[in-house]
Motif scaffolding. Structure first.
Motif, short mmCIF file in Angstrom:
data_model
loop_
_atom_site.label_atom_id
_atom_site.label_comp_id
_atom_site.label_asym_id
_atom_site.label_seq_id
_atom_site.Cartn_x
_atom_site.Cartn_y
_atom_site.Cartn_z
N MET A 32 125.12 23.48 46.30
CA MET A 32 125.75 24.72 46.73
C MET A 32 126.18 24.57 48.19
O MET A 32 125.49 23.94 48.97
N TYR A 33 127.29 25.20 48.50
CA TYR A 33 127.83 25.17 49.85
C TYR A 33 127.86 26.57 50.45
O TYR A 33 128.10 27.55 49.75
N VAL A 34 127.65 26.62 51.75
CA VAL A 34 127.95 27.81 52.56
C VAL A 34 129.12 27.38 53.43
O VAL A 34 129.12 26.27 53.98
N TYR A 35 130.11 28.23 53.56
CA TYR A 35 131.30 27.84 54.31
C TYR A 35 131.82 29.01 55.14
O TYR A 35 131.53 30.17 54.87
N ILE A 36 132.58 28.66 56.17
CA ILE A 36 133.21 29.66 57.03
C ILE A 36 134.70 29.37 57.10
O ILE A 36 135.12 28.25 57.40
N LEU A 37 135.48 30.39 56.80
CA LEU A 37 136.93 30.32 56.90
C LEU A 37 137.40 31.19 58.07
O LEU A 37 136.71 32.12 58.47
N THR A 38 138.59 30.89 58.55
CA THR A 38 139.22 31.75 59.55
C THR A 38 140.70 31.88 59.21
O THR A 38 141.20 31.23 58.28
N ASN A 39 141.40 32.70 59.97
CA ASN A 39 142.83 32.90 59.78
C ASN A 39 143.58 32.05 60.82
O ASN A 39 142.96 31.46 61.70
N PRO A 40 144.91 31.99 60.75
CA PRO A 40 145.66 31.14 61.68
C PRO A 40 145.44 31.48 63.16
O PRO A 40 145.48 30.59 64.01
N THR A 41 145.17 32.73 63.48
CA THR A 41 144.94 33.10 64.88
C THR A 41 143.46 33.03 65.26
O THR A 41 143.10 33.33 66.41
N LYS A 42 142.62 32.67 64.31
CA LYS A 42 141.18 32.50 64.52
C LYS A 42 140.49 33.78 65.03
O LYS A 42 139.53 33.73 65.77
N THR A 43 140.98 34.91 64.56
CA THR A 43 140.41 36.20 64.96
C THR A 43 139.44 36.76 63.94
O THR A 43 138.71 37.71 64.24
N VAL A 44 139.42 36.20 62.74
CA VAL A 44 138.59 36.69 61.64
C VAL A 44 137.77 35.53 61.10
O VAL A 44 138.27 34.42 60.99
N LEU A 45 136.51 35.82 60.76
CA LEU A 45 135.68 34.82 60.09
C LEU A 45 135.24 35.37 58.75
O LEU A 45 134.89 36.55 58.64
N TYR A 46 135.26 34.51 57.74
CA TYR A 46 134.78 34.86 56.41
C TYR A 46 133.71 33.85 56.04
O TYR A 46 133.92 32.63 56.17
N ILE A 47 132.58 34.32 55.56
CA ILE A 47 131.48 33.45 55.17
C ILE A 47 131.25 33.62 53.67
O ILE A 47 131.16 34.74 53.18
N GLY A 48 131.16 32.50 52.97
CA GLY A 48 130.95 32.56 51.53
C GLY A 48 130.09 31.41 51.03
O GLY A 48 129.71 30.52 51.79
#
Length: 96
Positions: free
Chosen positions: A1-17
């Motif tokens: 299983m993985y935990v990961y962090i995504l962001t948007n092109p301007t790096k203003t938002v983080l998503y953790i899944g």
């Protein structure tokens, strides 16, 4: 299983899944870009900045909850320690 962090092109938002197949999940996020009904689509958060492998689903979910409870500053520090340049991680070429 993985935990990961995504962001948007301007790096203003983080998503953790969490996921059991990181490549598949990243593809799903990319295909949902612009879908206003989903967080990652609404904020175009589909750029992988960080990931870690967990032994099982229970530990991945616990780690996800832990990271979600952190301040933005602490999350940024985690990403920077793993990916200092904040370049989008390509799983096929990432040497970490």
């Amino acid at each position: 299983m993985y935990v990961y962090i995504l962001t948007n092109p301007t790096k203003t938002v983080l998503y953790i899944g969490t996921t059991n197949d990181l490549a598949r999940r990243l593809n799903e996020h990319s295909n949902g870009r612009g879908d206003a009904g989903k967080f990652t689509g609404r904020y175009q958060a589909d750029l992988l900045m960080y990931f870690e492998l967990c032994p099982d689903a229970a530990q991945a979910i616990a780690r996800e909850k832990q990271l979600k409870g952190w301040t933005r500053q602490k999350k940024d520090a985690l990403i920077t320690a793993f990916n200092p340049s904040w370049e989008t991680i390509d799983l096929e070429t990432w040497t970490g």
